[in-house]
Design a protein around this motif. Structure first.
Motif, PDB file in Angstrom:
ATOM      1  N   ARG A 236      -9.918 -21.952 -23.747  1.00 57.10           N
ATOM      2  CA  ARG A 236     -10.751 -20.771 -23.940  1.00 57.10           C
ATOM      3  C   ARG A 236     -12.146 -21.112 -24.464  1.00 57.10           C
ATOM      4  O   ARG A 236     -13.025 -20.260 -24.492  1.00 57.10           O
ATOM      5  N   ASP A 237     -12.336 -22.378 -24.912  1.00 55.96           N
ATOM      6  CA  ASP A 237     -13.627 -22.772 -25.457  1.00 55.96           C
ATOM      7  C   ASP A 237     -14.421 -23.658 -24.497  1.00 55.96           C
ATOM      8  O   ASP A 237     -15.450 -24.208 -24.875  1.00 55.96           O
ATOM      9  N   PHE A 238     -13.921 -23.809 -23.249  1.00 56.72           N
ATOM     10  CA  PHE A 238     -14.570 -24.769 -22.365  1.00 56.72           C
ATOM     11  C   PHE A 238     -15.901 -24.262 -21.811  1.00 56.72           C
ATOM     12  O   PHE A 238     -16.704 -25.033 -21.317  1.00 56.72           O
ATOM     13  N   MET A 239     -16.158 -22.962 -21.904  1.00 59.41           N
ATOM     14  CA  MET A 239     -17.379 -22.427 -21.330  1.00 59.41           C
ATOM     15  C   MET A 239     -18.528 -22.529 -22.337  1.00 59.41           C
ATOM     16  O   MET A 239     -18.996 -21.550 -22.885  1.00 59.41           O
TER      17      MET A 239
ATOM     18  N   LEU B 220     -14.017 -12.373 -19.825  1.00 61.40           N
ATOM     19  CA  LEU B 220     -12.740 -12.323 -19.122  1.00 61.40           C
ATOM     20  C   LEU B 220     -11.690 -13.242 -19.745  1.00 61.40           C
ATOM     21  O   LEU B 220     -10.498 -13.071 -19.503  1.00 61.40           O
ATOM     22  N   LEU B 221     -12.139 -14.208 -20.542  1.00 64.86           N
ATOM     23  CA  LEU B 221     -11.197 -15.102 -21.222  1.00 64.86           C
ATOM     24  C   LEU B 221     -10.939 -14.680 -22.663  1.00 64.86           C
ATOM     25  O   LEU B 221     -10.256 -15.380 -23.408  1.00 64.86           O
ATOM     26  N   ALA B 222     -11.470 -13.530 -23.048  1.00 65.72           N
ATOM     27  CA  ALA B 222     -11.208 -13.009 -24.387  1.00 65.72           C
ATOM     28  C   ALA B 222      -9.745 -12.554 -24.471  1.00 65.72           C
ATOM     29  O   ALA B 222      -9.165 -12.120 -23.468  1.00 65.72           O
TER      30      ALA B 222
ATOM     31  N   ILE C 270      -5.110 -22.603 -21.356  1.00 65.91           N
ATOM     32  CA  ILE C 270      -5.003 -21.377 -20.565  1.00 65.91           C
ATOM     33  C   ILE C 270      -4.323 -21.685 -19.237  1.00 65.91           C
ATOM     34  O   ILE C 270      -4.720 -22.607 -18.524  1.00 65.91           O
ATOM     35  N   ARG C 271      -3.300 -20.897 -18.907  1.00 68.20           N
ATOM     36  CA  ARG C 271      -2.590 -21.101 -17.644  1.00 68.20           C
ATOM     37  C   ARG C 271      -1.881 -19.819 -17.240  1.00 68.20           C
ATOM     38  O   ARG C 271      -1.774 -18.873 -18.018  1.00 68.20           O
ATOM     39  N   LEU C 272      -1.386 -19.801 -16.014  1.00 72.61           N
ATOM     40  CA  LEU C 272      -0.592 -18.666 -15.537  1.00 72.61           C
ATOM     41  C   LEU C 272       0.720 -18.583 -16.314  1.00 72.61           C
ATOM     42  O   LEU C 272       1.310 -19.602 -16.658  1.00 72.61           O
TER      43      LEU C 272
END
Length: 208
Positions: free
Chosen positions: A50-53, A75-77, A95-97
């Motif tokens: 979630r912190d990669f951006m 959208l990743l919040a 983050i994954r399905l």
């Protein structure tokens, strides 16, 4: 055989995902299917969490998925539709399905209704009527009215607690009063150990 892209489209349509949200979902769907690409991306961008951006990756990711970095962050919040619907999960920053949607993508569906049934199950029907609960007729009538009003006004977050020992008729009562109110009733998760899974399933059912 199953149609991977069609199932992905069914998911997006079911939850009313925006075009931007769909493109981001495609990224998380296809990355596990292409481990070599994931390795390349993580070597370049770092762990896909979630912190990669961050600012260094923003331009690269915008070009890769054609999605603005500012929208990616939203959208990743944790409260975004991708997480509240139970499509994506965040475990220790990864983050994954979720397992539910991973299984969905690998099955064959002919139409959106079949996807809906897979996600929330069959509706529960009762052979009983209000006459079977004459001893609590007032409670039955009040809850029926509450449910009908909530459905009519599209009110969210209406919760009713039925308390009692096993075998006292809680499920039968809930099923009967929901049917009497003209509503569909579905079983939620029975996983007592995974609170996140139960909450996600409840949110997903309400959204659908």
């Amino acid at each position: 055989e199953y149609d991977f892209d069609k199932n992905l489209s069914f998911i997006a349509d079911a939850f009313g995902l925006s075009p931007t949200c769909r493109r981001l979902l495609q990224f998380f769907v296809y990355i596990p299917k292409m481990p070599m690409l994931r390795d390349v991306l993580e070597n370049f961008m770092g762990p896909i969490d979630r912190d990669f951006m961050d600012e260094d990756n923003a331009v690269f990711f915008e070009e890769l998925c054609h999605v603005p970095a500012s929208e990616i962050k939203n959208l990743l919040a944790p409260k975004s539709v991708l997480f509240t619907s139970g499509i994506l999960m965040n475990r220790l920053g990864n983050i994954r399905l979720t397992e539910k949607f991973t299984k969905l993508l690998s099955k064959k569906f002919n139409n959106p209704d079949e996807v809906h049934t897979f996600l929330v199950g069959e509706t529960i029907k009762s052979d009983l009527t209000a006459d079977n609960f004459i001893h609590i007729a007032d409670d039955f009538a009040n809850i029926k009215k509450l449910l009908k009003t909530a459905a009519k006004n599209n009110t969210q977050g209406v919760n009713i607690l039925l308390y009692g020992n096993t075998g006292t008729g809680k499920t039968s009562f809930a099923t009967t009063v929901a049917n009497a109110a003209g509503l569909n009733l579905y079983f939620g998760s029975k996983d007592k150990d995974d609170c996140d899974a139960r909450c996600n399933e409840l949110n997903r059912t309400q959204m659908l």
